[in-house]
Design an enzyme around this catalytic site. Structure first.
Site, mmCIF file in Angstrom:
data_model
loop_
_atom_site.group_PDB
_atom_site.id
_atom_site.type_symbol
_atom_site.label_atom_id
_atom_site.label_comp_id
_atom_site.label_asym_id
_atom_site.label_seq_id
_atom_site.Cartn_x
_atom_site.Cartn_y
_atom_site.Cartn_z
ATOM 1 N N CYS A 43 0.879 -1.470 0.321
ATOM 2 C CA CYS A 43 0.263 0.158 -0.282
ATOM 3 C C CYS A 43 0.856 1.085 -0.268
ATOM 4 C CB CYS A 43 -1.140 -0.316 1.332
ATOM 5 S SG CYS A 43 -0.351 -0.448 2.481
ATOM 6 N N HIS A 64 -2.115 0.730 7.731
ATOM 7 C CA HIS A 64 -2.593 0.536 6.448
ATOM 8 C C HIS A 64 -1.957 2.871 6.023
ATOM 9 C CE1 HIS A 64 -4.589 0.123 2.334
ATOM 10 N NE2 HIS A 64 -4.790 1.298 2.868
#
Length: 1295
Positions: free
Chosen positions: A761, A1230
C-alpha cells in the site's frame, strides 16, 4: 437693549399735547383728555348710511358701496361643521402653542439666510423647519393694553350667521431688538417693526356641542378651499396684498374655529420716511422751518421722539372719531409745528389726507388745511376697514418706536428727556410684549397659564427641541394629548411616520412617562432618525434619496459593497439592514441579515462549541445537538453552519444546511434559475458536456475569491438545475457530497488506481506520487538505456561515478535499469489502460523493496511481445502470472472480489513487454551488435525464488517508507546517465538530484574566538521534523531542526553549530518522525500528536543569507524562544507532582488543612507560630496561582508573537501537493496518499490502492486530537513549478 414692559394693570391715559403748539394749531384737538371712559367704544354694528352720504371726504361708501349683499342662500345656520373631513385630509396640523411660536419665529426664517424659508413657515409642516427652529430667534410680540389710547382689538358679527358666529380681530407688532443700539437714530434704522393681524372666527353653537377635551388641533386650509360662508366674513383679506409677507388659515377639527394669521411688512418703509425721524434730518428741517416761521426758536430743535409724537397724533386722530357726530379736525398747512416736525406734503401723498380750504375768521382769507380720511363706516365698509387697519399699523409702529426711544433714554439716564412732554406721552402708553393676548384670542388660556408657570429653562428649551416641534407638542402637554397629536399626524402624513415616532420616543424618554414609553413599545414603527442614520451607513443622502425609491436587490447590493470596504462599520451596517427589512416588511432582507455568515469563522466554531479541526460529520452532529438543546439559538447555529460551509467550501455542509433550514430552502432551490440562467452563471454553453460543466463549477467553487456570501449557494442552485434538466448521474452524484464519483466518469477523466499485491500500500502511494511529477514521469516513459550504454560510459570515463557518496556497482546498474523499465511499463499502463486500475508486476515490488546492494540475476532475454497492452485487459487475467526463476510455473489465478468498486488491468510479463514495445524508441526493429556485445531486449526476467519474493514483501511490510524512497530514488539515479559529475566528490548530478535534493550548510563556530569557522555543505533529500518535541505547527517543528546548537569539541572547545539552506530543491520533502522506542516496555510506539501545516510554506527564515533584517529577526525570535523555554520550565515546576501525586499548591493546601485541624493537639504537639505558618502557606498557594496565570498569559503572548515574526518574508515559497498518511500503530497499519491536482481546480484526491477518490480539503488538513490517520511525509513544490504536478494523465486510444 432691554425693553421695559409697562405695568399691564395700569390704565393711564395718553397725553398728546404738543409743547409748542400755537393758537393757529388749536383747531386740531389732539388731546385725548376729553375721553371720559377708559374702555373703547365698540364699533357700531348698525348701518349709518346717512352719515356716509353726508360726508364727502369719507373713503368708505358704506354697505351700498362694498358690503356684499346677503341672500337666504348665504345664511349659515351655525350648528353644522363646514369642514367635517378636516381631521383626515388637511395637513399640517398644529396646536395653538405651535401656531403662536410659528408666528413669533416666522420673520426670523423669512429674513434668515436659508432661502427655503423665504416665504415663511406659517403654512409649512413642522418637519420642514423643526431642526432650524433653534437657530432662529423669536421676535417680540407687542400689543396695546390700553385700548383707549389706540384700539387694536375688534369684534364683528358674522355676515352669514350674525346671531351665532363672531369674528375677533387683534393687531400687534413683531420686532427684534438688537443688543447693540446706542443712539436714537439707530432705533429707526435698525429696528424694523412688522405687523401682525389675527382674525378668529368662533362658531358659538359648535363650541358648545362639538368642543373636545384637551388640546385643540388646527388644520391648515387653503384660501381657495374656504367655505363661501367664511370667505364672506374675510372680505378684507387679500392674499395678493404686496404688504403681506406671510399668512395662514387654520381651522380646528372639532368646532371649525377659524384662525387667519397675517404678517405685514413694516410701515414707513421708504428711506425718506425713516430719515425724517433722524437727528440730522430733523435739524435741517427745523432750520428751514425757522426761516419760514419766525415764531420758532432756532435753539429749540425738536428731538426724534417729539417728531414721532407729532406724527402719531396726526395719524391717530381719524381713529378716535366714534361716530359722524364727531367733527373732523383738520390741520392748517401753515402750522409751524407741522413743518418743523414733519413733511406736510406726505399727508397728501402717503397718508390719504385731502386738501380742505377754510376761511380765516380773523383775516377772512382762504386757508389751506389737511383733512384726514373718514374711517367711521369700517364695520360695513370693507375698503374703509382696510384703510383703518393700515392706520392702526402705522400708529402701532410709531408707538413702539417711541417706546424704544424712551427705553433707550432711560437706560442712558437722560435728564433732559425725562422732562419732555413727548417722553411722558409715550411713557404713559400702556403696551405689553407678552403672548397672553394671543393665547386669549385663540381661546387657549389654559396653555398660556401652564406655559407661564414654567420657570425652569429646561422646559422652555424642550419646546424648542425639534422632536417637540415635530409633534406640535409642549412639555406641559398631558400624555393623552401627546398621543392624540401623534396619531393624528401619522394619519395625515404617513410617509413621515418614522419622524413622528422619533419625536414620540424622545418625548416619552425625556418626560420619563411610563404611559408614553409603554405606548411606544406597542408601535411597530421605525423612527425616521434611525432610517436616516441607516441610509447614511449605506452612504445614501436621506435628503436626496427616498428609501421607498430603492428596491430590495439594490439595498442588498449596496450593503454587500459597503461591507467589503476597508474600515467598514459592520455592526451599524447590519443594524441598518435589519431596520430596512422591518420597514419594508421584506422577507428577503430579513432572511439575508438574519443568516448572514459571521465575519470571523472562529465565532462560528465557538457558537457550535467545536474545534476548527473537526470533520464535517462532527460539525453536523454538533449543529443537531445544539439546535435541539437550545432551540432559541437556531438562527445563530444556522449562521455558524453557513459560515463554516463557506470557509470550507464544503458541499456536504451546504447540503446539510439546506436540509435543516427551511429559510435557505425557500431562496436557494432548483427553481431559483432557469436553464439558460444556470448556464450563464457557470459560464458554459448548452453544448458543453457534463464533465466540462463540473470542471467550470469546480473552478468557481474552489478557485474564485469569495466576494459574496451566497455565491456558493448560487452556483449550487445553477448546477442543480443543469443536473435535473440533463438527467445527469455525474452531476447529481456530485451534488450529494461535493466529490466526483469516478464510476460516473469516463475512464480517461480520472487517475488510474494501483492494486495492492501484498503489503504494497505504501509502495502504491509512492508510485502514484512519482507518477504525478510530470518531469520524472516523462523521463521514465522515455527511458531506453541498456547496460551496454553504461558499460561503455564507465570504460571511457575518467572518474568514478558515485551516488550518495557510494560507487555504483555493475550489478546495481543492471538491476536499476530493469527497475526503471518495470516502472516505465507501469506508468505506460496507467496512462493508456481503458480500465480504472492496474496491477503492478511483483518484480517491480521486489526491486523496490529489496535493498539496492542486493544482487539480482536476470535472464539474458525474453521473447518480444507484439501486442499492445490494451489487448491484456481481461479482468480474469491473473495478477500473479510472473515468471519467477527459470522453470517456475504460474502461481494460479486470483479472482477479484465482488465488493471491489473499480475495474483494473492485470499486467503479465507479456503485458509489460507489450507496453515496452509500444513505447517509441524502446525497441528497435533492426537489432544490431556493437563492440561484439549483443543488444538484448530492454525488459529482462529476474531470477527470483518464491522465498526471495515473500521475504521482499515482508521486508516491505516492516520497512519505513523513507527507506523505500531512498531505494527507489537510488535505482532511478543508478540507471540514469549523469548530467555531470561533481569534481569535488564525484557525485552524479541528474534529474533526481535537481528535483528532490537541496543543500544545507553547516557552520561550526568557535565561541572562544580562536580558530576559524568551519563550514560544511551537505545534500539533503528530506527534512526530518520530530513531533516528540511537541511543536505547535510545521514552522515550530522546522525551527527545531534549524535551531543553533551549542557543543563541546576537542579541537575547538565550546562551539555553536548553525544550519541553513544554501540551495532549495524543486520538490521539498518533509519527513515527520512519529515512531519512537519505549525503553520501559521494550517496544516501538507511534505518536499521533497533530502537527498542523498549511497549503503554503515560506522557507526564507532558513536560508543562508547575510540579509540584516532576516538575521535580526532570527536573533529576536531565538531570544523569545529561549524565554519561552524558561517560562514553560517554570510552569512545569509549579505543576509537577511529588511522589504522592500532589502538586506544590495542593501540598501547601493539605498542610494548612492539617495545621488547622486538631490532629496535632490530639498528639500533644504544640509549637509557636502555627497560625503564622498557615497564613504563609496560604499566601504561597495564592502566589502560585498568580504566577501560573502570569506565566500562561506570557506564554500565550510569546507564542502568538513568535508565530508572526517572519510573515513579511515570502520570497522562497512552496505549495503543498502530496501528503502521505499512515493509519494504525508502529508495527502495522495502512498507507495512502493525498495528491493535489493543480490542473483540476486544485482538488485533492485520495489514492488508496486501487481506489482513487476526490476528498475535501478538510480531510487533508485534519489535525484532530486522537486521529490515528496521521501524516508522516509532506511534499511541497516550489512556487511557480505547480504546473509540473500532473496527477491526471490518461490517453485512451479508440479500438
Amino acid at each position: 437693549m432691554t425693553f421695559l414692559r409697562p405695568d399691564e394693570d395700569s390704565t393711564k391715559k395718553e397725553s398728546s399735547n404738543i409743547d409748542s403748539l400755537n393758537s393757529s394749531f388749536e383747531s386740531v384737538n389732539m388731546d385725548q383728555s376729553s375721553t371720559n371712559s377708559d374702555k373703547p367704544d365698540l364699533p357700531s354694528k348698525t348701518n349709518d348710511d346717512e352719515t356716509n352720504k353726508s360726508n364727502p371726504n369719507s373713503t368708505g361708501q358704506g354697505p351700498t358701496c362694498d358690503t356684499p349683499r346677503v341672500t337666504t342662500q348665504d345664511i349659515d345656520p351655525g350648528n353644522t361643521l363646514l369642514y367635517p373631513d378636516l381631521g383626515t385630509a388637511n395637513f399640517p396640523m398644529k396646536t395653538s402653542n405651535r401656531i403662536i411660536d410659528d408666528i413669533l419665529c416666522d420673520l426670523s426664517f423669512i429674513n434668515g439666510p436659508n432661502l427655503s424659508f423665504k416665504n415663511g413657515i406659517l403654512q409649512e409642516s413642522m418637519i420642514m423647519y423643526s431642526k432650524e427652529r433653534i437657530n432662529n430667534q423669536a421676535y417680540l410680540f407687542g400689543s396695546m393694553v390700553d385700548q383707549v389710547a389706540l384700539q387694536t382689538k375688534y369684534e364683528y358679527n358674522s355676515l352669514t350667521c350674525p346671531a351665532n358666529n363672531k369674528l375677533e380681530v387683534q393687531f400687534g407688532i413683531l420686532m427684534n431688538l438688537p443688543s447693540n443700539i446706542t443712539n436714537v437714530d439707530e432705533i429707526i434704522s435698525k429696528v424694523p417693526i412688522y405687523h401682525l393681524k389675527i382674525t378668529v372666527k368662533t362658531r358659538q353653537l359648535l363650541e358648545v356641542s362639538k368642543k373636545q377635551a384637551g388640546i385643540t388641533q388646527y388644520h391648515l386650509l387653503d384660501f381657495e378651499d374656504l367655505h363661501h360662508f367664511d370667505k364672506r366674513d374675510l372680505m378684507t383679506f387679500d392674499p395678493d396684498n404686496p404688504d403681506l409677507l406671510d399668512y395662514a388659515i387654520y381651522v380646528s377639527s372639532d368646532t371649525n374655529r377659524l384662525i387667519l394669521i397675517e404678517i405685514f411688512s413694516t410701515e414707513f418703509d421708504s428711506r425718506e420716511e425713516r430719515e425724517s425721524f433722524q437727528t440730522a434730518t430733523i435739524k435741517s428741517r427745523y432750520q428751514e422751518a425757522c426761516k419760514k416761521f419766525d415764531t420758532l426758536d432756532p435753539e429749540a430743535v425738536p428731538t426724534g421722539i417729539d417728531c414721532l409724537n407729532t406724527v402719531l397724533k396726526l395719524l391717530k386722530q381719524p381713529l378716535t372719531r366714534k361716530n359722524n357726530n364727531d367733527k373732523i379736525r383738520t390741520v392748517s398747512s401753515n402750522n409751524p409745528i407741522l413743518h418743523s416736525h414733519f413733511n406736510p406734503e406726505w399727508l397728501l401723498e402717503k397718508y390719504n389726507f385731502t386738501k380742505h380750504y377754510a376761511t380765516d375768521e380773523t383775516t377772512g382769507q382762504e386757508v389751506l388745511e389737511y383733512e384726514p380720511p373718514d374711517l367711521i363706516s369700517y364695520v360695513q365698509g370693507y375698503k374703509v376697514r382696510s384703510l383703518r387697519e393700515k392706520y392702526i399699523r402705522r400708529c402701532l409702529q410709531l408707538i413702539f418706536w417711541g417706546k424704544c426711544l424712551v427705553q433707550l433714554r432711560v437706560d442712558q439716564s437722560d435728564p433732559a428727556l425725562r422732562g419732555s412732554k413727548s417722553y411722558r406721552a409715550f411713557n404713559l402708553l400702556n403696551t405689553t410684549t407678552s403672548t397672553n393676548p394671543l393665547y386669549q384670542l385663540l381661546n387657549d388660556s389654559k396653555s398660556n397659564f401652564l406655559a407661564s408657570t414654567r420657570n425652569d429653562s429646561d422646559s422652555m428649551a424642550l419646546d424648542q427641541n425639534f422632536h417637540f416641534i415635530n409633534l406640535s407638542t409642549s412639555s406641559y402637554y398631558t400624555d393623552r394629548d401627546i398621543i392624540k397629536n401623534y396619531e393624528r399626524l401619522i394619519a395625515l402624513d404617513p410617509p413621515n411616520i418614522g419622524t413622528y415616532f422619533d419625536a414620540l420616543s424622545y418625548i416619552a424618554n425625556r418626560k420619563g412617562s411610563y404611559q408614553l414609553i409603554a405606548y411606544c413599545g406597542k408601535q411597530d414603527v421605525v423612527g425616521q432618525e434611525n432610517i436616516n442614520m441607516a441610509l447614511k451607513c449605506f452612504n445614501i443622502d436621506p435628503n436626496v434619496v427616498n428609501l421607498e425609491s430603492i428596491d430590495d436587490s439594490l439595498l442588498l447590493s449596496i450593503y454587500k459593497n459597503e461591507s467589503v470596504k476597508e474600515g467598514a462599520d459592520f455592526v451599524n451596517l447590519k443594524n441598518a439592514m435589519r431596520l430596512f427589512a422591518k420597514i419594508r416588511n421584506s422577507p428577503q432582507l430579513k432572511f439575508y441579515v438574519d443568516h448572514e455568515p459571521y465575519r470571523n469563522v472562529n465565532q462560528a466554531y465557538e457558537t457550535l462549541e467545536i474545534d476548527s479541526s473537526v470533520d464535517d460529520d462532527i460539525i453536523q452532529t454538533a449543529y443537531s445537538i445544539k439546535t435541539v438543546d437550545a432551540p432559541g439559538l437556531k438562527i445563530d447555529c444556522d449562521r455558524a453552519l453557513y459560515t463554516i460551509a463557506i470557509q470550507r467550501r464544503s458541499m456536504i455542509l451546504f447540503n446539510f444546511l439546506l436540509e435543516n433550514c427551511s429559510e435557505f430552502q425557500a431562496y436557494y432551490n432548483i427553481g431559483r434559475y432557469d436553464y439558460r440562467q444556470a448556464l450563464g452563471i457557470l459560464q458554459v454553453n448548452e453544448n458543453a458536456n457534463d464533465e466540462v460543466i463540473l470542471k467550470n463549477f469546480q473552478t468557481k467553487w474552489f478557485n474564485e475569491q469569495i466576494h459574496e456570501a451566497d455565491q456558493f449557494l448560487n452556483y449550487k442552485c445553477a448546477l442543480m438545475k443543469l443536473g435535473l434538466e440533463r438527467n445527469s448521474k455525474l452531476i447529481n452524484n456530485f451534488l450529494m457530497n461535493g466529490v466526483i464519483d469516478p464510476s460516473c466518469l469516463p475512464v480517461e477523466n480520472w487517475p488510474t488506481g494501483i492494486n495492492n499485491i501484498g503489503n504494497t500500500c505504501y509502495l502504491n502511494s509512492l508510485l502514484q506520487y512519482y507518477f504525478s511529477i510530470s518531469p520524472l514521469r516523462e523521463y521514465v516513459l522515455g527511458y531506453s538505456k541498456t547496460y551496454e550504454d553504461f558499460y561503455d560510459a564507465k570504460r571511457n570515463a575518467k572518474t568514478i561515478r558515485r551516488i550518495g557518496g557510494r560507487e555504483v556497482g555493475d550489478n546495481e546498474v543492471e538491476r536499476s535499469i530493469q527497475f526503471i523499465y518495470q516502472l516505465r511499463d507501469l506508468f505506460y499502463a496507467m496512462i493508456y489502460t481503458n480500465k480504472r486500475c492496474v496491477t503492478p508486476r511483483r518484480e517491480l515490488a521486489y526491486l523496490a523493496f529489496a535493498p539496492s546492494n542486493v544482487e539480482v540475476e536476470f535472464e539474458n532475454g525474453v521473447t518480444d511481445a507484439k501486442e499492445d497492452v490494451s489487448h491484456y485487459n481481461d479482468d480474469k487475467t491473473s495478477d500473479t502470472l510472473i515468471k519467477i526463476g527459470e522453470g517456475d510455473e504460474d502461481l494460479g489465478e486470483a479472482e477479484r472480489t465482488e465488493a471491489s468498486p473499480t475495474e483494473d488491468i492485470y499486467m503479465t510479463d507479456d503485458d509489460m513487454l507489450g507496453a515496452a514495445k509500444a513505447t517509441d524508441g524502446i525497441n528497435k526493429e533492426d537489432e544490431s551488435t556493437e563492440n561484439g556485445i549483443d543488444i538484448l531486449p530492454s525488459t529482462k526476467v529476474a531470477k527470483i525464488s518464491s522465498d526471495q519474493l515473500e521475504n521482499a514483501l515482508e521486508m516491505g511490510r516492516q520497512q519505513d517508507v523513507t527507506e523505500c524512497i531512498g531505494n527507489v530514488l537510488y535505482q532511478l539515479e543508478s540507471g540514469s546517465e549523469p548530467l555531470q559529475i561533481n569534481p569535488e566528490d564525484n557525485e552524479q548530478d541528474d534529474l533526481v538530484k535537481q528535483l528532490f535534493y537541496g543543500e544545507i550548510k553547516q557552520d561550526i563556530i568557535p565561541l572562544s574566538g580562536v580558530g576559524e569557522t568551519r563550514p560544511k555543505l551537505e545534500r539533503f533529500l528530506s527534512l526530518l521534523v520530530n513531533v516528540g518535541d511537541h511543536p505547535r505547527d510545521i514552522y515550530d517543528a522546522l525551527d527545531m531542526y534549524f535551531k543553533d546548537e551549542f557543543l563541546t569539541m576537542d579541537e575547538y572547545g565550546e562551539v555553536k553549530r548553525t544550519v541553513a539552506i544554501t540551495k532549495f530543491p524543486t520538490i521539498l520533502q518533509v519527513q515527520i518522525q512519529r515512531v519512537y522506542y519505549d525503553r520501559e516496555r521494550f517496544m516501538p510506539f507511534k505518536s499521533i500528536e497533530p502537527l498542523p501545516f498549511s497549503a503554503k510554506i515560506y522557507m526564507d527564515r532558513y536560508v543562508d543569507t547575510a540579509d540584516p533584517e532576516i538575521l535580526e529577526t532570527r536573533e529576536r525570535t531565538a531570544k523569545m524562544k529561549a524565554e519561552l523555554v524558561q517560562l514553560k520550565k517554570r510552569q512545569q515546576e509549579l505543576l509537577s507532582r511529588n511522589e504522592v501525586g500532589l502538586s506544590r499548591k495542593e501540598a501547601y493546601s493539605e498542610t494548612v488543612n492539617f495545621l488547622q485541624s486538631n490532629a496535632l493537639q490530639l498528639q500533644g504537639i504544640v509549637f509557636e507560630g502555627q497560625d503564622e505558618l498557615s497564613t504563609i502557606l496560604k499566601k504561597a498557594g495564592t502566589d502560585i496561582d498568580d504566577e501560573l496565570s502570569t506565566i500562561y498569559n506570557q506564554i500565550t503572548q510569546l507564542e502568538e508573537t513568535i508565530s508572526h515574526q517572519f510573515e513579511q518574508f515570502k520570497k522562497v515559497g512552496y505549495s503543498l501537493f502530496a501528503v502521505f498518511i499512515h493509519r494504525g500503530e508502529a508495527s502495522y497499519g495502512h498507507y495512502w496518499v493525498y495528491i493535489k491536482d493543480y490542473n483540476q481546480n486544485g482538488i485533492w484526491r485520495k489514492y488508496n490502492d486501487e481506489t482513487v477518490s476526490e476528498v475535501p480539503d478538510e480531510e487533508v488538513f485534519n489535525f484532530t486530537e486522537g486521529n490515528t490517520a496521521t501524516p508522516y511525509f509532506l511534499v511541497y513544490v516550489k512556487e511557480g513549478s505547480e504546473k509540473d504536478i500532473e496527477p491526471l494523465k490518461r490517453i485512451i486510444e479508440e479500438s
